[in-house]
Design an enzyme around this catalytic site. Structure first.
Site, PDB file in Angstrom:
ATOM      1  N   LYS A  38     -18.689  35.344  18.854  1.00  0.00           N
ATOM      2  CA  LYS A  38     -17.971  35.424  17.586  1.00  0.00           C
ATOM      3  C   LYS A  38     -18.333  36.742  16.927  1.00  0.00           C
ATOM      4  O   LYS A  38     -19.404  37.303  17.170  1.00  0.00           O
ATOM      5  CB  LYS A  38     -18.283  34.258  16.658  1.00  0.00           C
ATOM      6  CG  LYS A  38     -19.677  34.177  16.127  1.00  0.00           C
ATOM      7  CD  LYS A  38     -20.049  34.866  14.840  1.00  0.00           C
ATOM      8  CE  LYS A  38     -19.027  35.036  13.802  1.00  0.00           C
ATOM      9  NZ  LYS A  38     -19.669  35.749  12.615  1.00  0.00           N
ATOM     10  N   GLU A  56     -11.746  42.829  11.704  1.00  0.00           N
ATOM     11  CA  GLU A  56     -11.079  42.304  10.517  1.00  0.00           C
ATOM     12  C   GLU A  56      -9.891  43.159  10.112  1.00  0.00           C
ATOM     13  O   GLU A  56     -10.044  44.325   9.763  1.00  0.00           O
ATOM     14  CB  GLU A  56     -12.090  42.167   9.372  1.00  0.00           C
ATOM     15  CG  GLU A  56     -13.032  41.006   9.626  1.00  0.00           C
ATOM     16  CD  GLU A  56     -14.208  40.945   8.672  1.00  0.00           C
ATOM     17  OE1 GLU A  56     -14.900  39.926   8.706  1.00  0.00           O
ATOM     18  OE2 GLU A  56     -14.414  41.892   7.906  1.00  0.00           O
ATOM     19  N   ASN A  62     -12.583  41.156   3.122  1.00  0.00           N
ATOM     20  CA  ASN A  62     -13.970  41.304   2.706  1.00  0.00           C
ATOM     21  C   ASN A  62     -14.181  41.291   1.200  1.00  0.00           C
ATOM     22  O   ASN A  62     -15.305  41.113   0.730  1.00  0.00           O
ATOM     23  CB  ASN A  62     -14.576  42.557   3.318  1.00  0.00           C
ATOM     24  CG  ASN A  62     -14.916  42.299   4.777  1.00  0.00           C
ATOM     25  OD1 ASN A  62     -15.782  41.491   5.055  1.00  0.00           O
ATOM     26  ND2 ASN A  62     -14.193  42.930   5.679  1.00  0.00           N
ATOM     27  N   THR A  74     -16.256  32.751  12.155  1.00  0.00           N
ATOM     28  CA  THR A  74     -16.217  32.877  10.691  1.00  0.00           C
ATOM     29  C   THR A  74     -14.857  33.489  10.329  1.00  0.00           C
ATOM     30  O   THR A  74     -13.886  32.750  10.183  1.00  0.00           O
ATOM     31  CB  THR A  74     -17.381  33.732  10.142  1.00  0.00           C
ATOM     32  OG1 THR A  74     -17.431  34.971  10.830  1.00  0.00           O
ATOM     33  CG2 THR A  74     -18.707  33.007  10.313  1.00  0.00           C
ATOM     34  N   THR A 118     -23.535  41.123  12.992  1.00  0.00           N
ATOM     35  CA  THR A 118     -22.847  39.832  12.803  1.00  0.00           C
ATOM     36  C   THR A 118     -22.083  39.401  14.005  1.00  0.00           C
ATOM     37  O   THR A 118     -20.881  39.160  13.994  1.00  0.00           O
ATOM     38  CB  THR A 118     -21.882  39.775  11.647  1.00  0.00           C
ATOM     39  OG1 THR A 118     -22.582  40.197  10.503  1.00  0.00           O
ATOM     40  CG2 THR A 118     -21.414  38.347  11.376  1.00  0.00           C
ATOM     41  N   THR A 133     -19.906  36.998   3.111  1.00  0.00           N
ATOM     42  CA  THR A 133     -20.768  36.917   4.292  1.00  0.00           C
ATOM     43  C   THR A 133     -22.190  37.122   3.846  1.00  0.00           C
ATOM     44  O   THR A 133     -22.437  37.803   2.879  1.00  0.00           O
ATOM     45  CB  THR A 133     -20.449  38.010   5.328  1.00  0.00           C
ATOM     46  OG1 THR A 133     -20.405  39.264   4.689  1.00  0.00           O
ATOM     47  CG2 THR A 133     -19.160  37.722   6.030  1.00  0.00           C
TER      48      THR A 133
END
Lengths: 395, 395
Positions: B172, B269, B390, B146, B183, B395
């Site tokens: 992932k 991230e 974000n 993602t 996640t 998400t």
């Protein structure tokens, strides 16, 4: 301001903070009552406690105090035996300058952890402040700021037993804010007469519903302190735990601390939006609080608010990983009055909700549909500015 | 790659993600064994579980599976009865295309929460993948990404009972990462023969020491899943809980999952630094884990690392508000090998430590000096990019 209570702000020549870290400005504050006062305090739950916190915890047991010395820029935390000695010397010095007993002086610090206090500068600041004692409430509120962008002051006047009573509060805090009062200082003064035990009870109640219900980044500090002095200058009959007047003063205290909390959340480091998270119909009040805290602390929820994205999936997911009971098929979510999820599924109204987020501060309501527990927590969104502030400023 | 196991990546015409959110690229992956295989899985602890998670939890009870269908872009979470039906149809459709039983197909999804799966596109992707089944491991690893910036693959070859055995893993995850596999998706395949119960035990052990020890932002997702298929094509005698060969395969599994975990933390991230938090000499192992997690999740610690500031006060404060026993006068802190705090106080070596932070990934060591408990947690620093990613990506 409460009668018989004065304050002043000053600075040592170059400031108390480690040199080069911050522009010199007032960073020493003094709050003094002209007569003995009842005193109460609530402190951080962090197991690593700053020296001034440890010292104040001992002194407050007497239930009496007349003065509070506060410095910003240096937390006097993780400073060992020297830190304790420095806190003691600060109190003793202030007592000497004010002509009162050392046992009547409380201390509080906020700022960088792990560096010894520059005692020469601090003592100079205390002396300057003690000689003048004519500062405005805002001056004092400014002197206790660290990364705060605005001074935080709130006050109420009320009549108790036919006497006019004032309650004034100042606070600082904008990062490292989490329940149990992280990096948060609050000083309340009132000219009401209140017995120490009643004062302690009232302060704990007020803090539980205000400073313990805000969160900026989930970090709890070594220095958090809320203190109150009640000097009785208003001339009312002293309030005790059974007084009919207690609820009235409690209400004023709740309002003042809630307003200060709100100001802290709104001034969250880099924040662009104040966010109230309201969880209702949880199985229990404790469940409501856990879910609300998880949502308010979720970095994904906070960045979504910053992106003006009504990302209710992140809200429900945060509640789901809290310790609260959550059954998604019972849950509804609102952004202000726009219902974005019903029975755990989208209502297709994300765009209307995004417009709400764009237009100002927001209330996120999560209805868990399981009972009657409810809780409110204040927080703010998470922006690039938070990163910049905390990558550069040392706390 | 493990013998007898193939994979493929494909996409529905416009991708599975809600339109306009992402460029179309492969977002459907298929992993297929040419024979029945033992299967085990570990799922998110979030109480809000995506439909594919709930479906896979049921199917995995048989301890057998032959295929896994994964889509990225849409989590199929908070989608109600329709979501369950969609997950079931996906598995049934894949079973038909592969000519196997629907009970042998597991499903997993990752992406946006709260939007129904675009079944027409997803089914098209599954069909395309099933028709080809000639993708490389990297192709498959890419299709499950993602916000990941790199595909994550790790493999080991070893000899078990005289047979050459391969264990391959892909994963992932880069945001919403927290203990209990937030996640995060991980798919392991091996041609070793392993009894289902032993496979389940080994997978849980490996996950406990790897994916449960990384954290990017403390958020746990609705979709986390780690699955393993072991098809026995290598021809070894099947490993059970008492096999002398079990530790050897366990070791390989631990290494593969740890490497994948490390890749996830490093790809956090917006991260610029991989950070290993090592807490040692805690009162207990559980204390060590709590302190390490609090440090690794502290936004103030993470922003300090980004600012290359050896701000050990924030590290000690984070340990202090964790549930671990901390006595500051016993604590030492190291940045790589530079000791920045001793007996809870500064050693004056902050600048040397800052240079360590500037030169690459770092290890933060907190020695609590209270016992022999220890724990390692991987995380990354917190940068403005996390916020940008974000605030924009759903998400």
């Amino acid at each position: 301001v409460a009668a018989g209570i004065k304050g002043a702000a000053a600075t040592g020549k170059k400031g108390v903070a480690p040199s080069g870290k911050r522009p010199a400005r007032n960073d020493v504050a003094l709050i003094v009552s002209d007569r003995p006062a009842s005193a109460a305090a609530v402190f951080t739950t962090n197991k690593v406690k700053a020296a001034p916190v440890r010292l104040a915890m001992k002194k407050i047991r007497s239930g009496q105090a007349r003065a509070i010395v506060v410095n910003s820029g240096n937390a006097n935390a993780c400073t060992g035996a020297r830190g304790m000695e420095d806190a003691r010397v600060t109190a003793d010095f202030a007592a000497g300058a004010l002509g009162i007993n050392a046992g009547e002086v409380l201390v509080a610090s906020t700022g960088v952890i792990g560096e010894p206090l520059p005692m020469d500068r601090l003592v100079r600041g205390v002396l300057d402040a003690a000689l003048v004692l004519d500062g405005s409430v805002e001056d004092v509120a400014r002197a206790i700021m660290t990364t705060d962008t605005v001074p935080k002051v709130s006050a109420r006047t009320l009549i108790i037993g036919g006497k006019r009573v004032t309650l004034t509060g100042i606070a600082k805090g904008s990062g490292m804010i989490a329940p149990n009062m992280a990096t948060m200082l609050c000083f309340l003064v009132t000219d009401a007469a209140v017995e120490p035990k009643a004062l302690d009870t009232m302060l704990r109640r007020a803090v539980g519903r205000s400073f313990n219900r805000i969160t900026v980044d989930g970090d709890r500090s070594t220095n958090d302190t809320a203190m109150i002095l009640a000097n009785g200058a208003a001339g009312n009959r002293a309030i005790n735990l059974r007084s009919a007047d207690l609820p009235k003063l409690q209400d004023a205290m709740n309002r003042v601390t809630w307003e200060l909390s709100r100001m802290i959340a709104a001034d969250g480091e880099g924040a662009s939006r104040l966010v109230e998270v309201y969880v209702k119909n949880a199985r229990t009040e404790s469940d409501a609080e856990k879910a609300a805290m998880a949502i308010a602390n979720s970095m994904l929820v906070k960045t979504a608010v910053y992106g003006r994205d009504a990302n209710w999936g992140r809200i429900l997911a945060a509640a789901g990983y809290s310790a609260a009971v959550v059954r998604e098929e019972k849950a509804s979510i609102f952004i202000n009055r726009v219902k974005v999820a019903s029975a755990g599924m989208s209502t297709g109204r994300d765009k209307a909700a995004a417009r709400e987020m764009d237009s100002g501060d927001i209330v996120i309501t999560l209805d868990l549909g399981l009972g009657s527990g409810e809780a409110r927590v204040m927080t703010c969104d998470l922006t690039e500015k938070y990163i910049v502030i905390n990558a550069q400023y040392r706390t």
